[in-house]
Design a protein around this motif. Structure first.
Motif, PDB file in Angstrom:
ATOM      1  N   GLY A 153       0.812  -1.209   0.000  1.00 57.19           N
ATOM      2  CA  GLY A 153       0.000   0.000   0.000  1.00 57.19           C
ATOM      3  C   GLY A 153       0.840   1.252   0.000  1.00 57.19           C
ATOM      4  N   ILE A 154       0.658   2.093  -1.038  1.00 53.71           N
ATOM      5  CA  ILE A 154       1.457   3.315  -1.137  1.00 53.71           C
ATOM      6  C   ILE A 154       0.589   4.563  -1.249  1.00 53.71           C
ATOM      7  CG2 ILE A 154       3.444   2.135  -2.157  1.00 53.71           C
ATOM      8  CD1 ILE A 154       2.504   3.138  -4.909  1.00 53.71           C
ATOM      9  N   MET A 155      -0.731   4.405  -1.258  1.00 52.88           N
ATOM     10  CA  MET A 155      -1.639   5.550  -1.352  1.00 52.88           C
ATOM     11  C   MET A 155      -3.014   5.104  -0.859  1.00 52.88           C
ATOM     12  SD  MET A 155      -2.357   5.731  -5.495  1.00 52.88           S
ATOM     13  CE  MET A 155      -0.599   5.776  -5.911  1.00 52.88           C
ATOM     14  N   ASN A 220      -4.500   0.358   3.986  1.00 51.05           N
ATOM     15  CA  ASN A 220      -4.119   0.450   2.577  1.00 51.05           C
ATOM     16  C   ASN A 220      -4.910  -0.470   1.659  1.00 51.05           C
ATOM     17  OD1 ASN A 220      -2.134   2.257   3.439  1.00 51.05           O
ATOM     18  ND2 ASN A 220      -0.629   0.641   3.702  1.00 51.05           N
ATOM     19  N   ALA A 221      -5.827  -1.251   2.202  1.00 55.82           N
ATOM     20  CA  ALA A 221      -6.677  -2.121   1.380  1.00 55.82           C
ATOM     21  C   ALA A 221      -8.019  -1.441   1.134  1.00 55.82           C
ATOM     22  CB  ALA A 221      -6.875  -3.474   2.046  1.00 55.82           C
ATOM     23  N   ALA A 222      -8.715  -1.885   0.106  1.00 53.19           N
ATOM     24  CA  ALA A 222      -9.957  -1.235  -0.313  1.00 53.19           C
ATOM     25  C   ALA A 222     -10.985  -1.055   0.813  1.00 53.19           C
ATOM     26  CB  ALA A 222     -10.575  -2.006  -1.476  1.00 53.19           C
ATOM     27  N   PRO A 223     -11.147  -2.028   1.751  1.00 52.33           N
ATOM     28  CA  PRO A 223     -12.160  -1.818   2.793  1.00 52.33           C
ATOM     29  C   PRO A 223     -11.944  -0.567   3.637  1.00 52.33           C
ATOM     30  CG  PRO A 223     -11.585  -4.132   2.673  1.00 52.33           C
ATOM     31  CD  PRO A 223     -10.616  -3.407   1.789  1.00 52.33           C
ATOM     32  N   GLN A 224     -10.714  -0.086   3.736  1.00 50.03           N
ATOM     33  CA  GLN A 224     -10.476   1.138   4.499  1.00 50.03           C
ATOM     34  C   GLN A 224     -11.322   2.287   3.949  1.00 50.03           C
ATOM     35  OE1 GLN A 224      -8.926   1.970   7.189  1.00 50.03           O
ATOM     36  NE2 GLN A 224      -8.622   4.181   7.044  1.00 50.03           N
ATOM     37  N   ASP A 225     -11.281   2.499   2.646  1.00 48.49           N
ATOM     38  CA  ASP A 225     -12.057   3.592   2.061  1.00 48.49           C
ATOM     39  C   ASP A 225     -13.521   3.219   1.872  1.00 48.49           C
ATOM     40  OD1 ASP A 225     -10.057   5.434   2.021  1.00 48.49           O
ATOM     41  OD2 ASP A 225      -9.681   5.367  -0.131  1.00 48.49           O
ATOM     42  N   ILE A 226     -13.803   1.940   1.683  1.00 46.55           N
ATOM     43  CA  ILE A 226     -15.205   1.530   1.595  1.00 46.55           C
ATOM     44  C   ILE A 226     -15.907   1.830   2.912  1.00 46.55           C
ATOM     45  CG2 ILE A 226     -16.739  -0.481   1.403  1.00 46.55           C
ATOM     46  CD1 ILE A 226     -14.678  -1.616  -0.625  1.00 46.55           C
ATOM     47  N   ASP A 241      -0.698  -1.241   6.366  1.00 45.80           N
ATOM     48  CA  ASP A 241      -0.579  -2.428   5.531  1.00 45.80           C
ATOM     49  C   ASP A 241      -1.886  -2.595   4.768  1.00 45.80           C
ATOM     50  OD1 ASP A 241       0.477  -4.692   4.355  1.00 45.80           O
ATOM     51  OD2 ASP A 241       0.830  -5.774   6.229  1.00 45.80           O
ATOM     52  N   SER A 242      -1.904  -3.531   3.865  1.00 46.76           N
ATOM     53  CA  SER A 242      -3.089  -3.851   3.085  1.00 46.76           C
ATOM     54  C   SER A 242      -3.871  -4.920   3.846  1.00 46.76           C
ATOM     55  CB  SER A 242      -2.660  -4.315   1.684  1.00 46.76           C
ATOM     56  OG  SER A 242      -3.757  -4.678   0.901  1.00 46.76           O
ATOM     57  N   TRP A 243      -4.081  -6.084   3.249  1.00 46.48           N
ATOM     58  CA  TRP A 243      -4.725  -7.203   3.935  1.00 46.48           C
ATOM     59  C   TRP A 243      -3.706  -7.839   4.878  1.00 46.48           C
ATOM     60  CZ3 TRP A 243      -9.863  -8.014   3.076  1.00 46.48           C
ATOM     61  CH2 TRP A 243     -10.416  -7.360   1.982  1.00 46.48           C
TER      62      TRP A 243
END
Length: 324
Positions: A153-155, A220-226, A241-243
């Motif tokens: 995750g970088i953004m 950094n994974a999609a659920p953060q913004d979801i 981190d991501s997942w």
């Protein structure tokens, strides 16, 4: 990656910042992918790995460039319910696990995958190993490594989605379509945010899988913004981190008010109902607010990894939170 002088190319700079080189027999475009400038001859035989990645190509109208896709057995429901089901039916499924043999057998000139979305040192399938075979790669931005071990995750996740749409638009010459999609998605996200405006933000735990230890989403994974744009707070949004895997003790300590379940078969449970049943029956979670009040909501796997279903997932979760 940049051999323009030796090739005698004519360079053009587009309004969106990509460098485009015209040469005999094709077009070369340079974009920034995972922090590196990478140059691509316009691909015509793409192999994709994972449903969200494949749907990015389909959403951009690029099914004719996909020579085949790879999805695991736990993603069959995503394919059957996909808004791009007609494209999935038309494009061949190559395998349930991507490999060099699958890529070479398809005659691919580009592999679109990501770290832990097909790329892995343990399997030997990496961007470097494919480059050695003469196959280009595009890496999913959500899964870019950030320089700390194997963390990803970088953004922010939605920015990663928009970045990939725009990069792919440039690489394949469909930037207008990419920009239309980005504008549509941004508008959908803004509308969804209004559903929870002014309301308290519930604490949300993303449960992907795992019995001994839960697999969940960091920031950094999609659920953060979801979760965030739907009006909630990811209880593990502090993890860079991501997942990633956490402990049940941390889940209990952070006392989620809602559990968001990832709907895919993971080997321990095949359905959201089975995952919910486990969470309800697991003694350490008995006092957690979400479990005690029965606040569970499920979304498809393809909606929770980076992909074109993310904006609709935000709207669906926002409607649930607003009515819960």
């Amino acid at each position: 990656m940049r051999r323009f002088a030796a090739l005698g190319l004519v360079l053009l700079t587009t309004a969106c910042g990509a460098t485009v080189a015209q040469e005999q027999g094709g077009v070369t475009t340079t974009v920034t992918n995972c922090g590196q400038e990478v140059s691509y001859r316009t691909p015509t035989r793409v192999v994709t790995n994972d449903t969200g990645i494949t749907e990015l190509m389909f959403a951009l109208g690029l099914a004719d460039r996909v020579v085949g896709y790879v999805v695991g057995p736990g993603q069959h429901r995503d394919v059957e319910t996909s808004p791009w089901k007609a494209d999935f039916d038309r494009v061949p499924k190559l395998a349930e696990r991507i490999s060099k043999e699958v890529v070479q057998g398809a005659g691919a000139d580009l592999v679109f995958a990501g770290w832990n979305y097909g790329f892995s040192e343990s399997t030997g399938l990496t961007p470097d190993s494919l480059r050695d075979l003469g196959v280009a790669t595009y890496q999913l931005t959500e899964a870019c490594r950030n320089g700390v071990g194997k963390q990803r995750g970088i953004m922010p996740p939605l920015e990663a989605l928009y970045t990939d749409l725009r990069n792919l638009g440039r690489i394949f010459g469909v930037s207008d379509r990419a920009e239309r999609l980005v504008a549509e998605y941004q508008a959908q996200v803004a509308r969804a945010a209004e559903l929870m405006a002014g309301r308290p933000r519930p604490r949300v735990f993303l449960y992907d899988s795992g019995l001994d230890q839960p697999f969940t989403s960091g920031r950094n994974a999609a659920p953060q913004d979801i979760i965030g744009h739907a009006g909630g707070d990811n209880i593990f949004g502090d993890l860079d981190d991501s997942w990633t895997t956490v402990g049940w003790e941390a889940v209990v300590a952070r006392d989620p008010e809602v559990v968001l379940i990832n709907d895919y078969a993971d080997g321990d449970a095949d359905t959201p109902q089975q995952k919910e049943a486990f969470l309800r029956s697991y003694p350490p979670l008995a006092g957690v607010t979400a479990v005690r009040e029965g606040r569970f909501f499920a979304l498809p796997y393809a909606a929770l990894v980076e992909g074109p279903r993310n904006p609709a997932a935000i709207e669906a979760l926002a409607r649930y939170l607003a009515g819960a």
